[in-house]
Enzyme design. Structure first.
Site, PDB file in Angstrom:
ATOM      1  N   GLU A 283      10.098   0.876  10.585  1.00  0.00           N
ATOM      2  CA  GLU A 283      11.110   1.909  10.333  1.00  0.00           C
ATOM      3  C   GLU A 283      10.418   3.241  10.587  1.00  0.00           C
ATOM      4  OE1 GLU A 283      14.254   1.721   9.543  1.00  0.00           O
ATOM      5  OE2 GLU A 283      14.457  -0.392   9.043  1.00  0.00           O
TER       6      GLU A 283
ATOM      7  N   CYS B 128      13.953  10.636   7.318  1.00  0.00           N
ATOM      8  CA  CYS B 128      13.944  10.091   8.677  1.00  0.00           C
ATOM      9  C   CYS B 128      15.298  10.149   9.355  1.00  0.00           C
ATOM     10  CB  CYS B 128      13.448   8.658   8.637  1.00  0.00           C
ATOM     11  SG  CYS B 128      14.431   7.638   7.527  1.00  0.00           S
TER      12      CYS B 128
ATOM     13  N   GLU C 221      10.093  15.318  16.073  1.00  0.00           N
ATOM     14  CA  GLU C 221      10.449  15.195  14.659  1.00  0.00           C
ATOM     15  C   GLU C 221       9.602  16.176  13.846  1.00  0.00           C
ATOM     16  OE1 GLU C 221       9.138  11.764  12.284  1.00  0.00           O
ATOM     17  OE2 GLU C 221      11.194  11.609  11.548  1.00  0.00           O
TER      18      GLU C 221
ATOM     19  N   LYS D 258       0.853  -1.187   0.000  1.00  0.00           N
ATOM     20  CA  LYS D 258       0.000   0.000   0.000  1.00  0.00           C
ATOM     21  C   LYS D 258       0.892   1.241   0.000  1.00  0.00           C
ATOM     22  CE  LYS D 258      -1.620   2.860   2.862  1.00  0.00           C
ATOM     23  NZ  LYS D 258      -1.535   4.143   2.124  1.00  0.00           N
TER      24      LYS D 258
ATOM     25  N   GLY E  81       3.140   3.704  13.581  1.00  0.00           N
ATOM     26  CA  GLY E  81       3.827   2.438  13.874  1.00  0.00           C
ATOM     27  C   GLY E  81       3.190   1.727  15.066  1.00  0.00           C
TER      28      GLY E  81
ATOM     29  N   GLY F  53       7.134   4.631   8.377  1.00  0.00           N
ATOM     30  CA  GLY F  53       6.281   5.806   8.565  1.00  0.00           C
ATOM     31  C   GLY F  53       6.517   6.393   9.939  1.00  0.00           C
ATOM     32  N   SER F  54       5.513   7.065  10.444  1.00  0.00           N
ATOM     33  CA  SER F  54       5.672   7.777  11.718  1.00  0.00           C
ATOM     34  C   SER F  54       5.615   6.814  12.906  1.00  0.00           C
ATOM     35  CB  SER F  54       4.562   8.815  11.850  1.00  0.00           C
ATOM     36  OG  SER F  54       3.311   8.165  11.811  1.00  0.00           O
ATOM     37  N   THR F  55       6.188   7.237  13.991  1.00  0.00           N
ATOM     38  CA  THR F  55       6.158   6.439  15.218  1.00  0.00           C
ATOM     39  C   THR F  55       4.712   6.261  15.689  1.00  0.00           C
ATOM     40  OG1 THR F  55       8.385   7.091  15.818  1.00  0.00           O
ATOM     41  CG2 THR F  55       6.947   6.432  17.633  1.00  0.00           C
ATOM     42  N   GLU F  56       3.938   7.329  15.534  1.00  0.00           N
ATOM     43  CA  GLU F  56       2.530   7.276  15.955  1.00  0.00           C
ATOM     44  C   GLU F  56       1.766   6.161  15.225  1.00  0.00           C
ATOM     45  OE1 GLU F  56       0.752  10.969  14.925  1.00  0.00           O
ATOM     46  OE2 GLU F  56      -1.228  10.335  15.596  1.00  0.00           O
TER      47      GLU F  56
HETATM   48  P1  NAP Z   1       2.573   8.023   8.309  1.00  0.00           P
HETATM   49  O1  NAP Z   1       1.552   9.044   8.456  1.00  0.00           O
HETATM   50  O2  NAP Z   1       2.938   7.181   9.465  1.00  0.00           O
HETATM   51  O3  NAP Z   1       2.136   7.111   7.071  1.00  0.00           O
HETATM   52  C1  NAP Z   1       2.916   6.048   6.593  1.00  0.00           C
HETATM   53  C2  NAP Z   1       2.032   5.059   5.866  1.00  0.00           C
HETATM   54  O4  NAP Z   1       1.108   4.468   6.795  1.00  0.00           O
HETATM   55  C3  NAP Z   1       1.154   5.682   4.779  1.00  0.00           C
HETATM   56  O5  NAP Z   1       1.027   4.778   3.716  1.00  0.00           O
HETATM   57  C4  NAP Z   1      -0.159   5.881   5.514  1.00  0.00           C
HETATM   58  O6  NAP Z   1      -1.281   6.002   4.670  1.00  0.00           O
HETATM   59  C5  NAP Z   1      -0.211   4.619   6.329  1.00  0.00           C
HETATM   60  N1  NAP Z   1      -1.140   4.668   7.468  1.00  0.00           N
HETATM   61  C6  NAP Z   1      -1.623   5.756   8.123  1.00  0.00           C
HETATM   62  N2  NAP Z   1      -2.448   5.364   9.120  1.00  0.00           N
HETATM   63  C7  NAP Z   1      -2.479   4.019   9.095  1.00  0.00           C
HETATM   64  C8  NAP Z   1      -3.146   3.028   9.874  1.00  0.00           C
HETATM   65  N3  NAP Z   1      -3.945   3.343  10.892  1.00  0.00           N
HETATM   66  N4  NAP Z   1      -2.963   1.724   9.558  1.00  0.00           N
HETATM   67  C9  NAP Z   1      -2.151   1.368   8.547  1.00  0.00           C
HETATM   68  N5  NAP Z   1      -1.500   2.258   7.767  1.00  0.00           N
HETATM   69  C10 NAP Z   1      -1.651   3.564   8.047  1.00  0.00           C
HETATM   70  O7  NAP Z   1       3.964   8.655   7.835  1.00  0.00           O
HETATM   71  P2  NAP Z   1       4.194   9.717   6.684  1.00  0.00           P
HETATM   72  O8  NAP Z   1       3.700  11.036   7.156  1.00  0.00           O
HETATM   73  O9  NAP Z   1       3.686   9.170   5.404  1.00  0.00           O
HETATM   74  O10 NAP Z   1       5.781   9.700   6.608  1.00  0.00           O
HETATM   75  C11 NAP Z   1       6.594  10.415   7.461  1.00  0.00           C
HETATM   76  C12 NAP Z   1       7.122   9.546   8.600  1.00  0.00           C
HETATM   77  O11 NAP Z   1       7.807   8.407   8.092  1.00  0.00           O
HETATM   78  C13 NAP Z   1       8.128  10.264   9.454  1.00  0.00           C
HETATM   79  O12 NAP Z   1       7.873  10.043  10.806  1.00  0.00           O
HETATM   80  C14 NAP Z   1       9.455   9.625   9.059  1.00  0.00           C
HETATM   81  O13 NAP Z   1      10.466   9.704  10.014  1.00  0.00           O
HETATM   82  C15 NAP Z   1       9.049   8.243   8.762  1.00  0.00           C
HETATM   83  N6  NAP Z   1      10.044   7.590   7.901  1.00  0.00           N
HETATM   84  C16 NAP Z   1      10.868   6.652   8.439  1.00  0.00           C
HETATM   85  C17 NAP Z   1      11.837   6.041   7.659  1.00  0.00           C
HETATM   86  C18 NAP Z   1      12.781   4.997   8.234  1.00  0.00           C
HETATM   87  O14 NAP Z   1      13.397   4.268   7.449  1.00  0.00           O
HETATM   88  N7  NAP Z   1      12.931   4.883   9.532  1.00  0.00           N
HETATM   89  C19 NAP Z   1      11.947   6.381   6.311  1.00  0.00           C
HETATM   90  C20 NAP Z   1      11.093   7.357   5.801  1.00  0.00           C
HETATM   91  C21 NAP Z   1      10.132   7.936   6.608  1.00  0.00           C
HETATM   92  P3  NAP Z   1      -1.678   7.470   4.102  1.00  0.00           P
HETATM   93  O15 NAP Z   1      -0.796   7.640   2.933  1.00  0.00           O
HETATM   94  O16 NAP Z   1      -3.101   7.407   3.762  1.00  0.00           O
HETATM   95  O17 NAP Z   1      -1.400   8.439   5.208  1.00  0.00           O
END
Ligand code: NAP
Ligand code: MG
Length: 502
Positions: A273, A307, A404, A198, A256, A251-254
Site C-alpha cells: 500500500e 496517502c 507526493e 514493525k 515498497g 509506506g512509500s513507493t520508494e
Molecule cells: P516509509 O519511509 O516508506 O516507511 C514505512 C515503513 O517502512 C516504516 O516502518 C519504515 O521504518 C520502514 N522501512 C524503511 N526502510 C525500510 C527498508 N529498507 N526495509 C524495510 N522496511 C523499511 O514511509 P513513511 O514515510 O513512514 O510513510 C509515508 C508513506 O506511506 C507515503 O508515501 C504514503 O503515501 C504511504 N502510505 C500509504 C498508505 C496506503 O494505504 N496506500 C497509507 C499510509 C501511508 P522507519 O520507521 O524506520 O522509517
C-alpha cells in the site's frame, strides 16, 4: 490567517504509560532487545521527548519470527474459526474500553487532532477488527465440476479449501499508527496467520498498547509479536526473512520497491500500500457547497499526511475562481494546534525533517510560477506546523503537481475541455493510482470519468470513502493488492485443491 493554539498536557494515565520501561512483545512476553539500544519518541506538537522504547534489530526479528512460527504451527492452528472470531471481538471490545488512552497516545505520538484519532480508532480499529472477526467463520472453498479421464468409475470430486498463508511480516508508517497496525493484524488473524509487526520508528506507542490488549484478550502467545525498530535494520531483516511467508507493507513507493527486492530471497508473497497523488475533478454543474469543504477535507485531513489525499484539483474554468477562493478561505480558518487542544482542526507534521521536506516543495511551487492562494509558511515557535497551502494555476509539468508531498499542499489546475478523455489523461499523469473523485450532477459524466480514471478507488461527489467493507488499494506504483473488505482477506490465504476419484 490560521490561528495557532497553545500546548496541551497528557492525562495521568497517559503519563504513566509513557513513563513505563517499554520492551519488545515477543512470544506473548515483554522482553528486552538482544542488543541494548533505544528509540527516543517525541511529541511533534511540542518537540518534547515523550518516551523511550527499545530498538529491536535483526536478532529480535529472528526471535519474533520463531515465536510466530511456533504459534502458527502449534496452538493457533488448533483454535477453530468460531473461537478465533471470539478472540478478535474481545480485542475490539478492549480497544473500546481503552479508547481514551489509545486516542491520547496516538495524538501525542503522531500529532493528529483528538477527534480524528477517536473517529479513526473507533471505526478502523475496533469496528475493523469486528468486521474481520465476522469473516473467520466464512472462509470457504469451492466444489468444482471436472471430468477426469482416468477416474475408474468416471466419478470424482474436486474441492478447494483456503488455508492461512503462514507467518506475516507487517511493516507500517507513522501517519495513522494504530490503524495501520490493525489493518494488518485483523485480516491476518482472521485468516489464521500469525504476525510480526514493525511499527514506524517515529510512532511506536499505540502498537505497544496494542501488545497489552492482545495479551489481555487471551490471544495465544506468539500470534502477534511487536518489534519497534528502524526500517533499514529491523524492517529490512523482516522483509528478507526466510521464515516469513508474506510481507504486508504500507509506506512509500520508494521503500515498497526495496521490500519487493528483499522478498525475492524466498519468494514470499508481498502486498504493498504505497503513495498517492489523487485527482479531484470538478465539473461546472457540481454542488459547490459540497465541493469546497470536500476538497479542503480531502487534502488537509491528517495535515495532508494521508496517502489518499486529494492533492490535485482539476476544476472547470467556469467555476475555478469560485472554488479555489472558497477553499482558500476555509483552509485559512482552520486552527492549527496540538491534537489534545480542544479546538485544533489541524495538528503538526510528524517531524522537523518532514516539515523541511514540505517547505522545500512549497518553495519549489513558488519558484515554478504557481499562484499561492493561502498558507505557504510554517508558523514560528515549537511544533512542526505548516499552514494549509493552496497553489492555483499549477500544471502537471510542475514538481509540486507530480510528486507526493505528504503534507498540507494542494495544487489546482483548470480545464476547459469538454473531452472527458483529455481531462482524464491529465488526471492520470502521475506514477500513482490510489484514490480519486469526480464531482458533477451529471450521472453520465460521473460514470464515464470513473471508467477513465486509473485508480483503485474513484468516488462520485465524495472523496476517499473508507469503510471496513470497501476494498482499498492502489494501481500502478500505488501498490499491489487490496486491503479492507473480502478482498483484504485474500492475501492472507492460499488455496489447496483436492481431487478424489471414486
Ligand atoms: P516509509 O519511509 O516508506 O516507511 C514505512 C515503513 O517502512 C516504516 O516502518 C519504515 O521504518 C520502514 N522501512 C524503511 N526502510 C525500510 C527498508 N529498507 N526495509 C524495510 N522496511 C523499511 O514511509 P513513511 O514515510 O513512514 O510513510 C509515508 C508513506 O506511506 C507515503 O508515501 C504514503 O503515501 C504511504 N502510505 C500509504 C498508505 C496506503 O494505504 N496506500 C497509507 C499510509 C501511508 P522507519 O520507521 O524506520 O522509517
Ligand atoms: Mg512521535
Amino acid at each position: 490567517m490560521n490561528a495557532v493554539l497553545q500546548s496541551h498536557s497528557p492525562s495521568a494515565t497517559a503519563r504513566e504509560f509513557l513513563a513505563r520501561r517499554h520492551r519488545l512483545f515477543i512470544g506473548g512476553q515483554w522482553v528486552d532487545p538482544a542488543e541494548k539500544a533505544d528509540i527516543e519518541v517525541f511529541d511533534p506538537a511540542t518537540e518534547e521527548r515523550l518516551a523511550t522504547v527499545p530498538r529491536g534489530g535483526p536478532k529480535d526479528i529472528d526471535r519474533a519470527v520463531a515465536a510466530a512460527r511456533k504459534a502458527f504451527e502449534g496452538e493457533w492452528s488448533k483454535i477453530n474459526s468460531h473461537d478465533r472470531s471470539k478472540l478478535l471481538f474481545r480485542l475490539a471490545d478492549l480497544i473500546d474500553a481503552n479508547m481514551n488512552l489509545a486516542v491520547e497516545l496516538e495524538v501525542l505520538d503522531n500529532g493528529m487532532p483528538r477527534m480524528v484519532a477517536h473517529y479513526s480508532i473507533a471505526k478502523f480499529g475496533a469496528d475493523y477488527i469486528r468486521y474481520y472477526g465476522g469473516w473467520c467463520t466464512k472462509i470457504l472453498g469451492e466444489t468444482i465440476p471436472v471430468s477426469p479421464q482416468d477416474a475408474p468409475n468416471g466419478e470424482s470430486l474436486t474441492y478447494t479449501r483456503r488455508e492461512p498463508i503462514g507467518v506475516v511480516g507487517a511493516i507500517i508508517p507513522w501517519n495513522a499508527p494504530m490503524i495501520m497496525a490493525i489493518l494488518k493484524i485483523a485480516p491476518a488473524l482472521a485468516a489464521g496467520c500469525t504476525v510480526v509487526l514493525k511499527p514506524a520508528e517515529l510512532t511506536p506507542l499505540t502498537a505497544l498498547l496494542l501488545g497489552d490488549l492482545i495479551r489481555q484478550a487471551g490471544i495465544p502467545d506468539g500470534v502477534v509479536n511487536i518489534v519497534p525498530g528502524y526500517g533499514h535494520d529491523a524492517g529490512a531483516a523482516l522483509a528478507a526473512h526466510d521464515g516469513v511467508d508474506k510481507v504486508a507493507f504500507t509506506g512509500s513507493t520508494e521503500v515498497g520497491k526495496k521490500i519487493l527486492l528483499a522478498a525475492a530471497g524466498n519468494l514470499k508473497r508481498v502486498t504493498l500500500e504505497l503513495g498517492g497523488k489523487s485527482p479531484f475533478v470538478v465539473f461546472p454543474d457540481a454542488d459547490l457547497g459540497r465541493v469546497i469543504p470536500g476538497a479542503a477535507r480531502g487534502a488537509f485531513f491528517l495535515q495532508g499526511q494521508n496517502c489518499m489525499a486529494s492533492t490535485r484539483l482539476f476544476i472547470h474554468e467556469d467555476v475555478f475562481e469560485k472554488v479555489t477562493r472558497g477553499i482558500a478561505q476555509l483552509a485559512s480558518s482552520f486552527r492549527l494546534g496540538p491534537g489534545l487542544a480542544q479546538d485544533s482542526d489541524l495538528g503538526p507534521l510528524i517531524s522537523g525533517e518532514q516539515r523541511e521536506r514540505v517547505m522545500g516543495y512549497i518553495d519549489a511551487g513558488r519558484k515554478s510560477g504557481a499562484e499561492l492562494l493561502c498558507g505557504g509558511d510554517a508558523p514560528p515557535g515549537k511544533g512542526h506546523f505548516v499552514r494549509p497551502t493552496l497553489f492555483a494555476r499549477t500544471s502537471m509539468d510542475m514538481k509540486i503537481a507530480r510528486e507526493e508531498i505528504f503534507g498540507p499542499v494542494l495544487c489546482a489546475q483548470s480545464f476547459s475541455d469538454s473531452d472527458l478523455k483529455a481531462v482524464a489523461a491529465e488526471a492520470n499523469r502521475t506514477i500513482y493510482g490510489l484514490s480519486g473523485s469526480v464531482w458533477t450532477r451529471d450521472i453520465s459524466t460521473a460514470h464515464r470519468m470513473v471508467n477513465l480514471i486509473d485508480s483503485g478507488q474513484v468516488s462520485i461527489n465524495c472523496h476517499a470513502a473508507v469503510d471496513p467493507a470497501i476494498p482499498f488499494g492502489g494501481n500502478r506504483q500505488s501498490g499491489w493488492g487490496r486491503e479492507f473488505g473480502r478482498e483484504g482477506l485474500d492475501p492472507y490465504l492460499k488455496t489447496k485443491a483436492t481431487t478424489v476419484m471414486f
